[in-house]
Design a protein around this motif. Structure first.
Motif, PDB file in Angstrom:
ATOM      1  N   LYS A 124      55.935 -19.608 -17.286  1.00  0.00           N
ATOM      2  CA  LYS A 124      54.771 -20.186 -16.640  1.00  0.00           C
ATOM      3  C   LYS A 124      53.593 -20.251 -17.616  1.00  0.00           C
ATOM      4  O   LYS A 124      53.593 -19.620 -18.664  1.00  0.00           O
ATOM      5  CB  LYS A 124      54.390 -19.357 -15.416  1.00  0.00           C
ATOM      6  N   TYR A 138      45.095 -18.136 -12.488  1.00  0.00           N
ATOM      7  CA  TYR A 138      46.190 -18.810 -11.804  1.00  0.00           C
ATOM      8  C   TYR A 138      47.392 -18.887 -12.747  1.00  0.00           C
ATOM      9  O   TYR A 138      47.252 -18.799 -13.966  1.00  0.00           O
ATOM     10  CB  TYR A 138      45.787 -20.238 -11.421  1.00  0.00           C
ATOM     11  N   THR A 139      48.558 -19.087 -12.172  1.00  0.00           N
ATOM     12  CA  THR A 139      49.742 -19.452 -12.953  1.00  0.00           C
ATOM     13  C   THR A 139      50.280 -20.771 -12.415  1.00  0.00           C
ATOM     14  O   THR A 139      50.054 -21.138 -11.259  1.00  0.00           O
ATOM     15  CB  THR A 139      50.832 -18.369 -12.890  1.00  0.00           C
ATOM     16  N   ILE A 140      51.011 -21.471 -13.292  1.00  0.00           N
ATOM     17  CA  ILE A 140      51.547 -22.771 -12.949  1.00  0.00           C
ATOM     18  C   ILE A 140      52.816 -23.004 -13.756  1.00  0.00           C
ATOM     19  O   ILE A 140      52.937 -22.522 -14.890  1.00  0.00           O
ATOM     20  CB  ILE A 140      50.497 -23.877 -13.236  1.00  0.00           C
ATOM     21  N   ASN A 141      53.777 -23.701 -13.181  1.00  0.00           N
ATOM     22  CA  ASN A 141      54.947 -24.104 -13.946  1.00  0.00           C
ATOM     23  C   ASN A 141      54.569 -25.195 -14.941  1.00  0.00           C
ATOM     24  O   ASN A 141      53.572 -25.888 -14.770  1.00  0.00           O
ATOM     25  CB  ASN A 141      56.056 -24.604 -13.018  1.00  0.00           C
ATOM     26  N   GLY A 146      53.935 -25.317  -8.467  1.00  0.00           N
ATOM     27  CA  GLY A 146      53.855 -23.874  -8.239  1.00  0.00           C
ATOM     28  C   GLY A 146      52.552 -23.227  -8.631  1.00  0.00           C
ATOM     29  O   GLY A 146      52.541 -22.075  -9.085  1.00  0.00           O
ATOM     30  N   GLN A 147      51.420 -23.910  -8.456  1.00  0.00           N
ATOM     31  CA  GLN A 147      50.139 -23.285  -8.792  1.00  0.00           C
ATOM     32  C   GLN A 147      49.874 -22.108  -7.856  1.00  0.00           C
ATOM     33  O   GLN A 147      49.918 -22.245  -6.639  1.00  0.00           O
ATOM     34  CB  GLN A 147      49.004 -24.310  -8.672  1.00  0.00           C
ATOM     35  N   THR A 148      49.598 -20.968  -8.454  1.00  0.00           N
ATOM     36  CA  THR A 148      49.439 -19.737  -7.683  1.00  0.00           C
ATOM     37  C   THR A 148      48.243 -18.951  -8.207  1.00  0.00           C
ATOM     38  O   THR A 148      48.153 -18.669  -9.404  1.00  0.00           O
ATOM     39  CB  THR A 148      50.691 -18.856  -7.794  1.00  0.00           C
ATOM     40  N   ARG A 149      47.322 -18.611  -7.330  1.00  0.00           N
ATOM     41  CA  ARG A 149      46.192 -17.756  -7.703  1.00  0.00           C
ATOM     42  C   ARG A 149      46.647 -16.308  -7.723  1.00  0.00           C
ATOM     43  O   ARG A 149      47.226 -15.823  -6.738  1.00  0.00           O
ATOM     44  CB  ARG A 149      45.067 -17.953  -6.682  1.00  0.00           C
ATOM     45  N   ILE A 150      46.416 -15.610  -8.825  1.00  0.00           N
ATOM     46  CA  ILE A 150      46.911 -14.232  -8.934  1.00  0.00           C
ATOM     47  C   ILE A 150      45.797 -13.196  -9.029  1.00  0.00           C
ATOM     48  O   ILE A 150      46.080 -11.996  -9.057  1.00  0.00           O
ATOM     49  CB  ILE A 150      47.906 -14.059 -10.106  1.00  0.00           C
ATOM     50  N   THR A 152      41.941 -12.167  -7.151  1.00  0.00           N
ATOM     51  CA  THR A 152      41.022 -12.454  -6.047  1.00  0.00           C
ATOM     52  C   THR A 152      39.914 -11.417  -6.103  1.00  0.00           C
ATOM     53  O   THR A 152      40.087 -10.274  -5.661  1.00  0.00           O
ATOM     54  CB  THR A 152      41.727 -12.391  -4.682  1.00  0.00           C
ATOM     55  N   ASP A 186      52.361 -10.955 -11.070  1.00  0.00           N
ATOM     56  CA  ASP A 186      52.012 -11.546  -9.773  1.00  0.00           C
ATOM     57  C   ASP A 186      50.592 -11.211  -9.343  1.00  0.00           C
ATOM     58  O   ASP A 186      50.176 -11.555  -8.243  1.00  0.00           O
ATOM     59  CB  ASP A 186      53.006 -11.114  -8.703  1.00  0.00           C
TER      60      ASP A 186
END
Length: 372
Positions: A124, A138-141, A146-150, A152, A186
């Motif tokens: 990623k 964030y991570t992204i493929n 698959g954008q995901t905020r990791i 907060t 994660d």
């Protein structure tokens, strides 16, 4: 039975090996492609009795790159094996071979018939974004899915850096004043690992995963430091009246690239991992900064303002052969190589605000992967 007849002193007996003893390396024999981090079984056959143990070495060309194990049993019944996890800190590339040698008689040795290749699997991309009102990670493929905020947090979380095995991310955060943190991939288990009252920023993980380089203003201006991955053993490795910023480890862990203002504008330098041997490798009237080492150690990507705006360039690791690989009226910045060395991710303002793009290592096939 007495086998010598002498009036002198006879001592230190040593058996010669039986006739016909030999070692024959079976795997790798050459032509394989192995992933860094993968578990590989090295296999060999033997005849006679070449000795009880063998030495296993990794060669890069004709040079010993590392000792895989100084001693392991030769085996039984004419065959032996050793399980080897390919280290993440090995540069990708070809010309790798394995050599096995008897520890008791160096005449018994064998080497891979042909070279094998080490490569890496792309995972990623981590990045920081203001899309939620403050900087979060964030991570992204690589294809944009698959954008995901990791992270907060009400504070800013920025400048993510993957650990070599992909299990952790280091980052800077101002949640307790600007410090360096690590977290699981994660986003869980965030841990503060610097506690300076000054600005600590820009973490970069060493290729073996044991250390993190970073920058700090704790001594009055930005200097580069190295610490253990848990935050212990913080050591200053640059000492200059002007800013030293942006550490980037070479894939073998022996060197660190960085940019410095010591010559009147930002230029890129390299140094040994302990801070010695600092050498300027760019020389331009405009800013050259944010070095990123290719996974095989042969090239460095960077961004430069030499053409009136920021563009991405590559050069050989000694600073030669500088080539511009983006050409856009807006700024292209912050290059990051994919683990297999085939692609470079970067940030560009060409669509009105900064978004993440990828391109082939030669600058072709530039593709926007975020839209925000």
């Amino acid at each position: 039975t007495r086998i010598t007849m002498n009036t002198g002193y006879d001592s230190n007996p040593a058996w010669s090996p039986p006739p016909g003893s030999s070692l024959l390396l079976k795997t790798p024999h050459g032509g394989e492609t192995w992933l860094k981090g993968s578990l590989q079984t090295l296999q060999w056959d033997y005849t006679g009795y070449p000795g009880p143990t063998i030495l296993i070495e990794l060669l890069k060309g004709a040079t010993v790159n590392q000792v895989i194990t100084p001693t392991t049993p030769v085996g039984s019944g004419g065959s032996g094996s050793f399980n080897w996890t390919v280290p993440y800190n090995l540069p990708i590339g070809t010309e790798y071979r394995i050599r096995i040698t008897s520890t008791s008689n160096g005449t018994y040795t064998d080497t891979s018939d042909a070279p094998f290749t080490l490569t890496a699997q792309n995972g990623k991309i981590a990045f920081d974004s203001l899309r939620d009102g403050n900087y979060e990670i964030y991570t992204i493929n690589a294809d944009g899915s698959g954008q995901t905020r990791i992270t907060t947090d009400t504070a800013g979380d920025m400048i993510p850096a993957w650990s070599p095995d992909g299990t952790k991310v280091a980052f800077q955060s101002d949640r307790t004043g600007w410090d360096i943190y690590t977290m699981d991939a994660d986003g869980s288990n965030p841990t503060r690992i610097t506690t300076s009252i000054y600005y600590d920023f820009g973490p970069a993980w060493s290729p073996d995963g044991t250390k993190i380089a970073f920058d700090s203003y704790r001594d009055g201006n930005s200097e580069t430091y190295v610490m253990n991955a848990d935050g212990s053993g913080q050591t200053r490795i640059t000492s200059n009246g002007d800013e030293d910023v942006g550490p980037a480890w070479s894939p073998d862990g022996s060197m660190i690239a960085f940019h410095s203002y010591r010559d009147g504008n930002y230029e890129i330098y390299t140094m040994n991992a302990d801070g010695t041997g600092q050498t300027r490798i760019t020389n331009n009237g405009a800013e050259d900064s944010n070095a990123a080492w290719s996974p095989d150690g042969s090239k460095i990507a960077f961004h430069s303002y030499r053409d009136g705006n920021y563009e991405i360039y590559t050069m050989d690791a000694d600073g030669s052969n500088q080539i511009r690989i983006t050409n856009n009226g807006a700024d292209d910045r912050f290059p990051a190589w994919s683990p297999d060395g085939a692609k470079i991710a970067f940030s560009s303002g060409r669509d009105g605000n900064y978004e993440i793009y990828t391109m082939d290592a030669d600058g072709s096939n530039q593709t926007r992967i975020t839209t925000n």
